[in-house]
Each structure stands twice: as structure tokens, then as C-alpha cells.
Motif scaffolding. Structure first.
Motif, mmCIF file in Angstrom:
data_model
loop_
_atom_site.group_PDB
_atom_site.id
_atom_site.type_symbol
_atom_site.label_atom_id
_atom_site.label_comp_id
_atom_site.label_asym_id
_atom_site.label_seq_id
_atom_site.Cartn_x
_atom_site.Cartn_y
_atom_site.Cartn_z
ATOM 1 N N LEU A 1 0.808 -1.215 0.000
ATOM 2 C CA LEU A 1 0.000 0.000 0.000
ATOM 3 C C LEU A 1 0.843 1.267 0.000
ATOM 4 O O LEU A 1 0.517 2.234 -0.704
ATOM 5 C CB LEU A 1 -0.926 -0.008 1.223
ATOM 6 C CG LEU A 1 -1.795 1.237 1.430
ATOM 7 C CD1 LEU A 1 -2.791 1.398 0.280
ATOM 8 C CD2 LEU A 1 -2.531 1.176 2.767
ATOM 9 N N LEU A 2 1.954 1.285 0.769
ATOM 10 C CA LEU A 2 2.650 2.534 1.051
ATOM 11 C C LEU A 2 3.983 2.699 0.334
ATOM 12 O O LEU A 2 4.485 3.829 0.245
ATOM 13 C CB LEU A 2 2.893 2.656 2.567
ATOM 14 C CG LEU A 2 1.649 2.683 3.451
ATOM 15 C CD1 LEU A 2 2.056 2.687 4.914
ATOM 16 C CD2 LEU A 2 0.799 3.894 3.126
ATOM 17 N N PHE A 3 4.585 1.637 -0.151
ATOM 18 C CA PHE A 3 5.940 1.738 -0.690
ATOM 19 C C PHE A 3 6.044 2.741 -1.845
ATOM 20 O O PHE A 3 6.912 3.625 -1.826
ATOM 21 C CB PHE A 3 6.422 0.354 -1.125
ATOM 22 C CG PHE A 3 7.924 0.235 -1.186
ATOM 23 C CD1 PHE A 3 8.743 1.121 -0.518
ATOM 24 C CD2 PHE A 3 8.527 -0.773 -1.912
ATOM 25 C CE1 PHE A 3 10.129 1.014 -0.568
ATOM 26 C CE2 PHE A 3 9.904 -0.899 -1.982
ATOM 27 C CZ PHE A 3 10.700 0.009 -1.298
ATOM 28 N N PRO A 4 5.196 2.672 -2.871
ATOM 29 C CA PRO A 4 5.328 3.657 -3.965
ATOM 30 C C PRO A 4 5.076 5.093 -3.507
ATOM 31 O O PRO A 4 5.802 6.016 -3.927
ATOM 32 C CB PRO A 4 4.276 3.194 -4.980
ATOM 33 C CG PRO A 4 4.012 1.776 -4.656
ATOM 34 C CD PRO A 4 4.164 1.672 -3.177
ATOM 35 N N SER A 5 4.049 5.292 -2.667
ATOM 36 C CA SER A 5 3.745 6.666 -2.242
ATOM 37 C C SER A 5 4.850 7.220 -1.338
ATOM 38 O O SER A 5 5.174 8.418 -1.424
ATOM 39 C CB SER A 5 2.391 6.694 -1.519
ATOM 40 O OG SER A 5 2.370 5.785 -0.443
ATOM 41 N N LEU A 6 5.443 6.395 -0.484
ATOM 42 C CA LEU A 6 6.565 6.866 0.333
ATOM 43 C C LEU A 6 7.766 7.221 -0.529
ATOM 44 O O LEU A 6 8.451 8.233 -0.281
ATOM 45 C CB LEU A 6 6.944 5.793 1.360
ATOM 46 C CG LEU A 6 5.984 5.591 2.532
ATOM 47 C CD1 LEU A 6 6.434 4.424 3.394
ATOM 48 C CD2 LEU A 6 5.875 6.866 3.368
ATOM 49 N N PHE A 7 8.036 6.413 -1.540
ATOM 50 C CA PHE A 7 9.154 6.708 -2.442
ATOM 51 C C PHE A 7 8.927 8.042 -3.152
ATOM 52 O O PHE A 7 9.852 8.881 -3.248
ATOM 53 C CB PHE A 7 9.298 5.573 -3.456
ATOM 54 C CG PHE A 7 10.320 5.834 -4.517
ATOM 55 C CD1 PHE A 7 11.670 5.681 -4.254
ATOM 56 C CD2 PHE A 7 9.940 6.273 -5.781
ATOM 57 C CE1 PHE A 7 12.632 5.935 -5.239
ATOM 58 C CE2 PHE A 7 10.887 6.529 -6.769
ATOM 59 C CZ PHE A 7 12.231 6.365 -6.489
ATOM 60 N N VAL A 8 7.724 8.269 -3.640
ATOM 61 C CA VAL A 8 7.431 9.520 -4.355
ATOM 62 C C VAL A 8 7.545 10.713 -3.412
ATOM 63 O O VAL A 8 8.141 11.750 -3.761
ATOM 64 C CB VAL A 8 6.032 9.447 -4.991
ATOM 65 C CG1 VAL A 8 5.604 10.813 -5.517
ATOM 66 C CG2 VAL A 8 6.011 8.423 -6.110
ATOM 67 N N SER A 9 6.978 10.608 -2.223
ATOM 68 C CA SER A 9 6.997 11.741 -1.295
ATOM 69 C C SER A 9 8.417 12.059 -0.818
ATOM 70 O O SER A 9 8.789 13.238 -0.715
ATOM 71 C CB SER A 9 6.090 11.452 -0.101
ATOM 72 O OG SER A 9 6.540 10.305 0.603
ATOM 73 N N LEU A 10 9.219 11.041 -0.552
ATOM 74 C CA LEU A 10 10.574 11.281 -0.052
ATOM 75 C C LEU A 10 11.483 11.850 -1.138
ATOM 76 O O LEU A 10 12.272 12.776 -0.880
ATOM 77 C CB LEU A 10 11.169 9.989 0.508
ATOM 78 C CG LEU A 10 10.542 9.460 1.803
ATOM 79 C CD1 LEU A 10 11.155 8.131 2.190
ATOM 80 C CD2 LEU A 10 10.719 10.468 2.940
ATOM 81 N N THR A 11 11.414 11.317 -2.329
ATOM 82 C CA THR A 11 12.302 11.786 -3.398
ATOM 83 C C THR A 11 11.846 13.103 -4.007
ATOM 84 O O THR A 11 12.649 13.792 -4.655
ATOM 85 C CB THR A 11 12.397 10.733 -4.515
ATOM 86 O OG1 THR A 11 11.075 10.437 -5.006
ATOM 87 C CG2 THR A 11 13.045 9.466 -4.008
ATOM 88 N N THR A 12 10.591 13.500 -3.793
ATOM 89 C CA THR A 12 10.085 14.734 -4.389
ATOM 90 C C THR A 12 10.065 15.888 -3.397
ATOM 91 O O THR A 12 10.427 17.023 -3.744
ATOM 92 C CB THR A 12 8.659 14.509 -4.936
ATOM 93 O OG1 THR A 12 8.668 13.419 -5.846
ATOM 94 C CG2 THR A 12 8.149 15.756 -5.657
ATOM 95 N N PHE A 13 9.641 15.643 -2.142
ATOM 96 C CA PHE A 13 9.450 16.729 -1.175
ATOM 97 C C PHE A 13 10.390 16.666 0.020
ATOM 98 O O PHE A 13 10.696 17.693 0.613
ATOM 99 C CB PHE A 13 8.005 16.709 -0.650
ATOM 100 C CG PHE A 13 6.973 16.994 -1.696
ATOM 101 C CD1 PHE A 13 6.647 18.299 -2.043
ATOM 102 C CD2 PHE A 13 6.329 15.955 -2.346
ATOM 103 C CE1 PHE A 13 5.688 18.564 -3.011
ATOM 104 C CE2 PHE A 13 5.370 16.205 -3.303
ATOM 105 C CZ PHE A 13 5.051 17.514 -3.652
#
Length: 523
Positions: A319-331
């Protein structure tokens, strides 16, 4: 001027009732034959076999070709009537039903009826109608013999250890598999029929004295108020009786395994069998039952508890792996270790798309490959999905459309989603992965946290037939926590789930923990 036309009473589906099927049959065989031929007009599979018993009576057999066993038809109906005849004179023809029950009661069930609609419904269910000239009743013989699939292991719920039999499309075959495992008079099976045209048989199974009467009453009421023209699969019923139809989470469990149904019945749950489908519905359902695999109860508790903890971790990854990757690498790059951030940045060099669009694109392609693998023929389905993922992923990285790190994230997420035992619960998390990605791409970690809050609030508010979806976590019942995060030894789980049972809540008496000293003392 008022109209003189009378209002025609209509059934719940808005169709006028057929009065010609509610009348009683007459003692004139020819008239009865004409009535049945009128009702079943343009039906080439209806068979009418007329013959005369020597010196006694004229008989008409009516049945559906393919639904009646031909061998039993010859042995049960034709041979006794044609060759043996009826004892006594013609006036004894009225005892034909009694004679059939006395002689062949062990082979076929005989039921006399007088209503045309009862005769029509029985013929369509695969029974043989025996009409005798001079008798105002019809004898119905159960000689079902339609083709059905053999009992096999369910392909969607494989297990390393456990029974290998699974449900089929035959209703009575499925109920017999339950009777083989629970040989108690407390096992009750109530029958009803749904579907104006399909006339599908439904069976509600439960254990008397264990099931909650309020839940059972709610199941009956929801099933009885269903008005539909046909029921072809258990999914038709599920959509009518679930509590929150717009929730992505399933509130009714479905299974092809008899052992899963039996264990649910022993916990006070209710099973709903639907004819012509191997999937049985189980209610009420909790969130945690969707994460429990069959092997959890056949292997030792230490091993299954460890595997269950891994399963929960993989659930969060899916559930969270892709969204955590996007949030950490972007913001929130400051939260990523420097060496890892440099490696991710180097892999993204030359990629024209933002991280969130890149991840959404790869997730969409992964779901497309998974769906293609399911729809394609079995010999090539798995090959296409695996080869397609390798070829497309490698080509996309070499072309600079996506980065290698995104391919790794999406592949890991897809593998983690396969660890969820129940397909419908896994589908819910696959669906929620996309809005979580969008929130992460717009708000970063704040979006991920907000999305998790919304999911948790939704789960806490869900109910399945009045039972809280997150029980025994919320409301908290410590006694039932032995089968949530871990699976305690069977001898320590003394009580059944408290919120879905009534009456007999004791499952295992206390004092059965095995030990060498206890065995020596008893000897």
C-alpha cells in the motif's frame, strides 16, 4: 369518465402474474398434456413420453433432456410401469405413488403435487413428472443426472498442508462436503429460492447454539428482500447484502474450500451456498480474517505467527511503498540517506517525467500485465505476464522513459501484494495504491499521512452485518487477540469470537497445554 379497466396486480419485478400456472391439474391426461405443452412451447429440450400400462392406465412422462439421468429413468420409471405394471385392477392406479415409494423409495424420492406451477418448477429443476390418466395429481421423481464437475483442489486457494477437495457448481455436493466434516444435528441448512427466471436455490448454513441470532435474522432479512430476475453467481448476492457497497474493502468473505467454511461455522459465522457456483459466501467478515491463510491453522503456531507478521509487513509495503518513495524523493529529500539519494538521482538523470507520473505509469502497466496474464489462456498467460514485465521494464529503462529505481519499487510492491491471502482484499489495496500515490505527489508525506488517516477512519466505521469490521482491535476484546497479529497455540484459544457468537462461546477447555510432566503424572 372513469376508466373501467381494472389494475392488474404485478409482482415485485413489475410483471403480471400468470394465472394459468396457479390452477390445479385435472384428471384428464390429454388436457394436462396440452397445458404443459402450452407453457413449454418452443422448448425443444422438453421430452414427452406417453405409453399405456397394459390393461390399467395411460401414463405420460415429462422431463428436461439432460437434467434427468437416463439410466435411472429406465430403471425407476419405465421398467416398473411397462413390464411389471400395477398390481390389481385399474382402480388401483391411484396407488402408483405409494407403490413407487414402497418399491423404489431407496432409489428416488416421490412427491405428489396438484398445482401447475409446482409441476413446472419441479420439471425445470430436473425432476421427472409422471401424469396418470384419471388422476388429479402428478408424481414427481427426483432423478437428477446432469453433468457436473468433479471435486478438485481450488486453484485460487492452494495450500501446502490441508484438505485437497473444493466446492463444485452442484449445491448438494457442496453441502455434503460440509456434512462430512461437521456431523452434528446442530448444523442447520435453510433453503430459499431467488431469481424470477433463474429460480436459483440458496442455502443458509449455521450452527445452532453458536451463531448469533441477531446476525442470522439480519442475513435472512437481507436475502428475502432481494428482487432480481436471475442469480448466476455468488457475486450477485454479495452486492445486495453488503453493508457499505461503495467501500473498496470486502465485507463478505468468499471461498472455495470446505474446511474454511467449517472453521467459520465453528466460530459462529454463517455460510451462504448458491447453486451453480463453487464460491460460498461467509458472513460476518472482519478485516483480519481476510489476512488469514489456510496454512495458519494447519502448521505449528510458532511458524505461522512468524509468517503472519511477515504478511502484515508486506501488506504495508503493497500500500505505502510507492507513495513513500514519491513523497521522499520529491518533497523530503533530507530524510533520505545521502548515498541512497545520490544513487536515485543518478538513476533519474535524463528521465523526462516527474516521479509521481513515472510511478503511476509503471503501476498502470503492471496492473495491465497482471490482468492480461489472468485473461489469456493458462499455458501462455504466465509467460506473457513475466516476459512482458521483463521486456517492457528493461526497454523503458534503456529508453530513459522511467528510472531503474521506479521499476524496482513497482516490482517489489507487486510481489508484496501477492502475499495477501484473499484476492478481494488484495484488490482493495491495489485500488487504494493509486489515490495514495496522487496524495504523495501533491502533498508529500502529509498526503500519505492524511490518506492513512482516511483509510483507518473508514475501516473503524465499517460493519459486517452489525459486527465491527476491525474487531477484536476495535472494539478491543483481549480474549480474541490470540488470532490477530499472531496465531496462538490451539490449546490456548479457549473462546470463540465474542461479537459474532451467542450461547456456547467455549471452544477449547482450559488445562490442555501439553508437557512431559503432565503426561507422567496422568499415567
Amino acid at each position: 369518465m372513469k376508466s373501467k379497466n381494472k389494475t392488474v396486480p404485478r409482482n415485485p419485478l413489475g410483471r403480471p402474474p400468470r394465472s394459468d400456472q396457479t390452477d390445479e391439474i385435472s384428471d384428464d391426461l390429454s388436457a394436462n398434456e396440452q397445458v404443459l405443452k402450452q407453457i413449454f412451447r418452443n422448448s425443444s429440450d422438453l421430452i414427452y413420453r406417453s405409453f399405456t400400462i397394459p390393461e390399467q392406465a395411460r401414463v405420460l412422462l415429462v422431463y428436461v433432456d439432460g437434467l434427468v439421468n437416463a439410466d435411472m429413468l429406465n430403471q425407476v420409471a419405465l421398467q416398473p410401469l411397462l413390464f411389471e405394471g400395477l398390481p390389481g385392477s385399474a382402480e388401483n392406479a391411484g396407488s402408483l405413488g405409494t407403490l413407487l415409494k414402497d418399491r423404489l423409495g431407496a432409489v428416488a424420492q416421490v412427491k405428489p403435487v396438484q398445482k401447475i406451477n409446482d409441476i413446472v418448477a419441479s420439471i425445470l429443476k430436473g425432476e421427472l413428472a409422471v401424469l396418470i390418466d384419471g388422476e388429479p395429481q402428478v408424481l414427481l421423481l427426483s432423478l437428477g443426472g446432469f453433468e457436473k464437475r468433479a471435486i478438485e483442489e481450488p486453484s485460487a486457494e492452494l495450500s501446502v498442508r490441508g484438505p485437497r477437495d473444493g466446492f463444485t457448481e452442484a449445491l448438494r455436493t457442496n453441502t455434503s462436503l460440509i456434512r462430512r466434516r461437521i456431523r452434528s444435528e446442530k448444523l442447520k441448512m435453510e433453503s430459499l429460492t431467488l431469481g424470477q427466471y433463474s429460480k436459483t436455490d440458496i442455502v443458509i448454513a449455521y450452527l445452532e447454539g453458536i451463531v448469533s441470532e441477531s446476525v442470522l435474522k439480519e442475513v435472512r432479512q437481507r436475502l428475502e428482500r432481494i428482487q432480481i430476475d436471475g442469480v448466476l453467481e455468488s457475486g450477485y448476492i454479495e452486492e445486495f447484502i453488503e453493508d457499505v457497497p461503495w467501500s473498496p474493502f470486502p465485507q463478505i468473505q468468499n471461498t472455495e474450500r470446505p474446511d474454511v467454511v467449517c472453521s467459520s461455522l465453528l466460530e459462529g459465522k454463517i455460510a451462504i451456498f448458491i447453486d451453480n457456483t463453487p464460491f460460498v459466501l461467509i458472513a460476518p467478515m472482519s478485516f483480519w480474517s481476510g489476512l488469514q491463510a489456510v496454512e495458519d491453522y494447519y502448521e505449528r503456531s510458532i511458524y505461522t505467527s512468524f509468517i503472519r507478521l511477515i504478511r502484515f509487513a508486506l501488506l504495508n509495503i503493497s500500500l505505502l511503498f510507492p507513495s513513500l518513495f514519491v513523497s521522499l524523493t520529491t518533497f523530503h529529500q533530507q530524510l533520505v540517506p545521502t548515498n541512497l539519494l545520490i544513487s536515485v538521482a543518478a538513476a533519474r538523470e535524463g528521465v523526462p517525467l516527474p516521479t509521481v507520473i513515472e510511478t503511476l505509469l509503471m503501476e498502470f502497466m503492471f496492473e495491465g500485465l497482471r490482468e492480461a496474464g489472468i485473461r489469456l489462456p493458462k499455458p501462455i498467460g504466465s509467460a506473457v505476464s513475466i516476459v512482458g514485465a521483463l521486456v517492457i521494464g528493461q526497454a523503458a529503462v534503456q529508453a530513459g522513459i522511467v528510472s531503474a529505481s521506479v521499476v524496482i519499487i513497482v516490482a517489489t510492491t507487486g510481489i508484496a501484494s501477492f502475499a495477501i491471502p484473499r484476492y478481494n482484499l488484495g484488490t482493495a489495496f491495489r485500488l487504494l495504491r493509486f489515490p495514495m500515490l496522487i496524495l504523495a505527489g501533491v502533498l508529500g508525506l502529509y498526503g500519505v499521512i492524511a490518506g492513512m488517516f482516511l483509510i483507518v477512519i473508514h475501516l473503524l466505521g465499517l460493519r459486517s452485518f452489525g459486527v465491527p469490521y476491525m474487531t477484536p482491535i476495535s472494539p478491543h476484546t483481549p480474549e480474541n487477540m490470540k488470532d490477530v497479529w499472531i496465531r496462538a497455540p490451539r490449546w490456548s484459544m479457549h473462546r470463540r469470537p465474542l461479537l459474532s457468537t451467542a450461547g456456547n462461546k467455549r471452544r477449547v477447555p482450559e488445562g490442555q497445554q501439553p508437557s512431559p510432566d503432565r503426561g507422567r503424572n496422568e499415567s
